[in-house]
Design a protein around this motif. Structure first.
Motif, PDB file in Angstrom:
ATOM      1  N   LEU A 344     149.808  -0.136  38.472  1.00 19.45           N
ATOM      2  CA  LEU A 344     149.981   1.267  38.859  1.00 19.45           C
ATOM      3  C   LEU A 344     150.676   1.388  40.217  1.00 19.45           C
ATOM      4  N   VAL A 345     150.262   0.537  41.134  1.00 15.71           N
ATOM      5  CA  VAL A 345     150.855   0.602  42.476  1.00 15.71           C
ATOM      6  C   VAL A 345     152.354   0.271  42.381  1.00 15.71           C
ATOM      7  N   ARG A 346     152.629  -0.745  41.574  1.00 13.31           N
ATOM      8  CA  ARG A 346     154.030  -1.140  41.405  1.00 13.31           C
ATOM      9  C   ARG A 346     154.850   0.007  40.800  1.00 13.31           C
ATOM     10  N   TYR A 347     154.292   0.654  39.789  1.00 11.84           N
ATOM     11  CA  TYR A 347     155.005   1.788  39.181  1.00 11.84           C
ATOM     12  C   TYR A 347     155.253   2.889  40.209  1.00 11.84           C
ATOM     13  N   ILE A 348     154.225   3.171  40.980  1.00 14.01           N
ATOM     14  CA  ILE A 348     154.378   4.272  41.948  1.00 14.01           C
ATOM     15  C   ILE A 348     155.516   3.950  42.924  1.00 14.01           C
ATOM     16  N   HIS A 349     155.582   2.716  43.353  1.00 16.49           N
ATOM     17  CA  HIS A 349     156.650   2.341  44.278  1.00 16.49           C
ATOM     18  C   HIS A 349     158.003   2.275  43.587  1.00 16.49           C
ATOM     19  N   GLU A 350     158.050   1.532  42.474  1.00 16.59           N
ATOM     20  CA  GLU A 350     159.359   1.289  41.857  1.00 16.59           C
ATOM     21  C   GLU A 350     159.955   2.544  41.225  1.00 16.59           C
ATOM     22  N   TYR A 351     159.097   3.440  40.784  1.00 16.25           N
ATOM     23  CA  TYR A 351     159.596   4.657  40.137  1.00 16.25           C
ATOM     24  C   TYR A 351     159.570   5.841  41.097  1.00 16.25           C
ATOM     25  N   GLN A 352     159.278   5.535  42.361  1.00 18.55           N
ATOM     26  CA  GLN A 352     159.289   6.545  43.432  1.00 18.55           C
ATOM     27  C   GLN A 352     158.544   7.818  43.019  1.00 18.55           C
ATOM     28  N   ALA A 353     157.278   7.603  42.684  1.00 22.32           N
ATOM     29  CA  ALA A 353     156.476   8.735  42.215  1.00 22.32           C
ATOM     30  C   ALA A 353     155.932   9.530  43.402  1.00 22.32           C
ATOM     31  N   ASP A 354     155.738  10.818  43.150  1.00 22.74           N
ATOM     32  CA  ASP A 354     155.117  11.687  44.174  1.00 22.74           C
ATOM     33  C   ASP A 354     153.606  11.691  44.021  1.00 22.74           C
ATOM     34  N   GLY A 355     153.147  11.305  42.840  1.00 23.38           N
ATOM     35  CA  GLY A 355     151.715  11.376  42.616  1.00 23.38           C
ATOM     36  C   GLY A 355     151.339  10.564  41.394  1.00 23.38           C
TER      37      GLY A 355
END
Ligand code: SF4
Ligand code: SF4
Lengths: 424, 400
Positions: A344-355
């Motif tokens: 999840l952390v990787r997705y948030i970073h790599e996909y530049q998520a806001d939330g």
């Protein structure tokens, strides 16, 4: 044209599924053998290499949910003594069977010739097939996939799986189908799997673009349908993913977003990562709560339950049984909690998520137990507050639209406030 | 050198004294006996395990005192645990977390999480994050019906466990030490089997409330002390016989993980039911036969697990008719009249099995009732009424 191409992948999928269910319905006459198995850890290529047809009870259950049939099936199962506390997929399946086994598409479903209990990432699977075995009184083969308790596939665990494949699963398939194991044939299927997986990963990773041309959760549950169910390793599967990739590439090139229940979502205000399965009984309403707010999901973990491909794994025809073991072990619910958090952390970073958002479903301890800890850990590691909502998979009693909508609205307001804070 | 337990055994304790001692251990959520053992054994470590089955012999041989972690029951206020779990997850993990977060498990250097269900499985990952200094291992027992593959796999897991625990304690055991530990746990299991046999024969003499407390004490005491305490209990039972009553004989099914509050067990008994078999604390008798002491000890332990004839919700049932037969067989073996399915709310293994088990029981004409509890249930009136009506109906309709 983007719309024409989009229609093509959807049409293809519809046609593939319709053909598959027609073959399933006719199986008692044609003599084609039917193997029930589960999405996580499905051995589709192996089943297909024996000329048998896979059927996945979870897919039937979720489709019954989408078609608003699951509530009655669940009630039927509960009347027959199944607890209100357990997974509603199981109850939906049992209720459907007791109601005549007419599948969600309206075709009669055949009895299994074999229950292939790929015990991967979910305790309930074991009970589900013990229950079905009582109903159908058919051969059952257990394939135990050890959990990645320490976050890796241990070599001894891989050897254990290989041995079970050779000494249990393959002989069971040979017996039921009357065919001999043909490794070359299996390899051919695996070649096609890897091709489709390449295209699927390109589609999933398009979520990194701005605007994202896909919805990585609501839209992607459709995209993963063929590869998670009966079509991995088939020509139709290869063709579907090629068409889908072209469609997504084209949308990306034109700077377009995915098509949502509100139409195309090109102007995307929030980029989210989602953990947990969706609710199926109010799927479109649920999706609409996001698209109304111009929120797009850029990546999700649920779309990895039937296989995790975006970190490099591909089915490898050079090692046909080994690759099946690797595949099973890597399915999302077979990963331990720290690995899920890392993902999840990787997705948030790599996909530049806001939330990020967790949809915690009552049915599923495999997903849900520990999600509050996941929430806190991901918040801690990314500095991004998450949202937590609760619903269920296919039990309409547990979808409270007003509550969920309120939660989401406040969450989006919170993201706005954080943005203002940052720019102030 | 005699242990304190052996001394206790020799002093011909009264029944009340044994039960009080066991109750004291059960009530003590700070695990005083474990802390005391650690103080008395400077090189020793304490290793916890969750339900249901963990190879305690391996912990023991590596220099650990095995400690069963069975939640806080109705004796623990949940302050932090609820923040970790949604309302639709059983109670056990939240009280286990509460015990840990309140420092009550800080004496554990290792914790084993058996493959009982996905809740305990996922708790293993939470433990890794919450307590990075503690050795955590998910214990995935073999589920394949192929005995050869199962033994090889499980022996490998046990070897790995022995190595890892040896690293933690600084003492990797040799074969003889492993054999000694296995022999000791053979004795523990034999004692548990004896207690169960005596209760089955004379349930008026061995009320389940007392038996249960004794077994709970056995989850924290060193094995020798448990055996001595249990011997003392059996001697006291012989010395203080009680009179039988006209009760129904029931088997309790479904309570193998989250434990019922003691009040629930008492309520069932006071409602006129003799509990003559149950699956409380099932791990202490999971292996139904002695583990052979010859050959490679870990392979012997693995083979004993695989050749075992324990049928439970946490293992794959190989026999397609096995679930249907299980209640009939257990009721017959225990000379029971009925089955009470007492299951923790939201317990997947127990509740998913129940329709199969119950159908089998009812096909065999065995009366059944079912209710759900949580370890912290505080109201027993409804359970008492249900069990009382059940007992009366058994007597009335002649199943007795
Ligand atoms: S418990 Fe979860 S993973 Fe298992 S069958 Fe149900 S929904 Fe699927
Ligand atoms: S009570 Fe049941 S669901 Fe809860 S941890 Fe124990 S076995 Fe799992």
């Amino acid at each position: 044209m983007a719309t024409v191409q989009k229609d093509r992948s959807m049409l293809l999928q519809k046609e593939m599924i319709a053909n598959h269910f027609a073959r399933l319905e006719q199986a008692p006459e044609t003599g084609e053998k039917v193997v029930y198995t589960f999405v996580p850890g499905n051995l589709t290529e192996l089943i297909r290499s024996f000329g048998a047809l896979p059927m996945l009870p979870e897919i039937n259950a979720l489709q019954s949910g989408m078609r608003k049939q699951s509530g009655d099936y669940i009630a039927e199962a509960e009347r027959a003594g199944h607890s209100e506390d357990v997974c509603t997929y199981v109850k939906c399946d049992i209720g459907m069977m007791r109601s005549g086994n007419i599948g969600p598409g309206g075709t009669k479903l055949p009895k299994p010739d074999l229950l292939l209990l790929s015990y991967t990432g979910c305790y309930t699977f074991m009970k589900w097939f013990e229950l079905l075995r009582e109903e159908y009184q058919c051969p059952t083969v257990m394939f135990h996939v050890p959990y990645q308790g320490d976050g890796v596939l241990e070599p001894e665990h891989r050897r254990y799986m290989l041995r079970q494949l050779r000494e249990q699963v393959i002989p069971a398939l040979e017996k039921v189908t009357g065919r001999r194991y043909d490794e070359d044939r299996l390899r051919e299927h695996l070649v096609r799997s890897a091709r489709a997986e390449d295209d699927l990963v390109a589609v999933l990773q398009a979520g990194k673009l701005r605007p994202s041309p896909i919805d990585g959760y609501f839209g992607t549950v459709y995209y993963v349908g063929p590869i998670f169910s009966a079509f991995r390793g088939t020509e139709e599967g290869v063709e579907y993913y090629r068409a889908l990739r072209e469609e997504v590439d084209e949308r990306a090139a034109l700077g377009l977003g995915p098509v949502t229940p509100d139409g195309p979502l090109n102007d995307q205000k929030y980029r989210l990562v989602v953990e947990g399965p969706p609710n199926w009984t109010s799927f479109r309403d649920f999706w609409k709560m996001f698209s109304d707010e111009r929120a797009v999901v850029v990546a999700s973990t649920y779309t990895k339950v039937g296989g995790t491909y975006d970190f490099g794994f591909r089915h490898d025809p050079a090692d046909p049984l080994g690759t099946l073991a690797d595949y099973c072990s890597g399915c999302y619910t077979n990963l331990n909690l720290p690995s899920r958090i890392d993902m999840l952390v990787r997705y948030i970073h790599e996909y530049q998520a806001d939330g990020f958002l967790i949809n915690s479903v009552k049915s599923c301890n495999s997903f849900s137990a520990g999600q509050l800890m996941i929430l806190r850990e991901v918040e801690k590691r990314t500095g991004i507050p998450g949202a937590f909502i609760e619903s269920d998979l296919v039990d309409p009693r547990y979808f409270s639209a007003a509550n969920i909508k309120n939660r989401l609205e406040s969450y989006f307001q919170m993201i706005d406030a954080r943005r203002l804070g940052k720019t102030a | 050198m005699a242990t304190r337990g052996e001394d206790a055994g020799r002093q011909a304790l009264t029944r009340a004294a044994v039960v009080d001692r066991a109750r004291e251990i059960y009530d003590d959520l700070d695990f005083g006996v474990v802390r005391q053992w650690l103080a008395e054994h400077p090189g020793g470590k304490a290793g916890g395990y969750l339900p249901v089955y963990a190879p305690r012999e391996v912990l023991h041989a590596c220099g650990f005192l095995p400690v069963g972690i069975h939640g806080g029951g109705d004796r623990l206020e949940i302050i932090r645990g609820d923040a970790f779990y949604q309302s639709y997850i059983c109670h056990l993990p939240r009280s286990v977390i509460e015990l840990a977060q309140s420092g009550r498990l800080d004496m554990l250097s290792a914790v084993l999480f058996p493959s009982t269900c996905d809740v305990i499985r996922n708790l293993s990952g939470m433990w890794k994050l919450l307590y990075p200094d503690v050795y955590v291992r998910y214990i995935d027992v073999p589920q394949t019906p192929d005995p050869g593959a199962a033994v090889d796999f499980w022996a490998g897991e046990l070897e790995r466990l022995a190595r890892d625990l040896g690293d933690v304690s600084g003492h990797e055991p040799g074969d003889d030490e492993l054999r000694q530990s296995i022999a000791l746990y053979n004795d523990v299991r034999a004692m548990v089997r004896t207690l169960y046999a005596v209760r089955q024969e004379r349930p008026w003499d061995v009320p389940t409330e007392e038996l249960y407390l004794l077994l709970r004490a056995g989850e924290s005491l060193p094995p020798e002390e448990f055996i001595a305490l249990a011997r003392g209990y059996l001697a006291a039972v012989e010395a203080e016989p009680r009179r039988p009553r006209d009760n129904s004989r029931v088997v309790i099914v479904g309570a193998f993980c989250e434990q019922p509050p003691l009040g629930l067990i008492k309520s069932i008994e006071r409602a006129g039911c003799y509990i003559v078999d149950d699956d409380f604390l099932l791990g202490n008798r999971f292996l139904t036969h002695d583990v052979p002491l010859d050959g490679d000890p870990l392979r012997a332990l693995a083979a004993a697990f695989v050749r075992n004839d324990q049928h439970t919700s946490v293992l794959y049932e190989i026999d397609p008719l096995g679930k249907r037969r299980l209640m009939r067989d257990r009721v017959a073996a225990a000379h029971a009249h009925g089955v009470i399915f007492a299951t923790p709310s939201f317990c997947d293994p127990a509740l998913l099995d129940q329709p199969m088990l119950r159908a089998g029981a009812e096909d065999a004409g065995i009366p059944c009732i079912a209710f759900k509890y949580a370890e912290n249930s505080g109201q027993f009136q409804q359970f008492r009424e249900q069990a009382g009506t059940f007992s009366d109906s058994i007597k009335l309709w002649g199943a007795a």
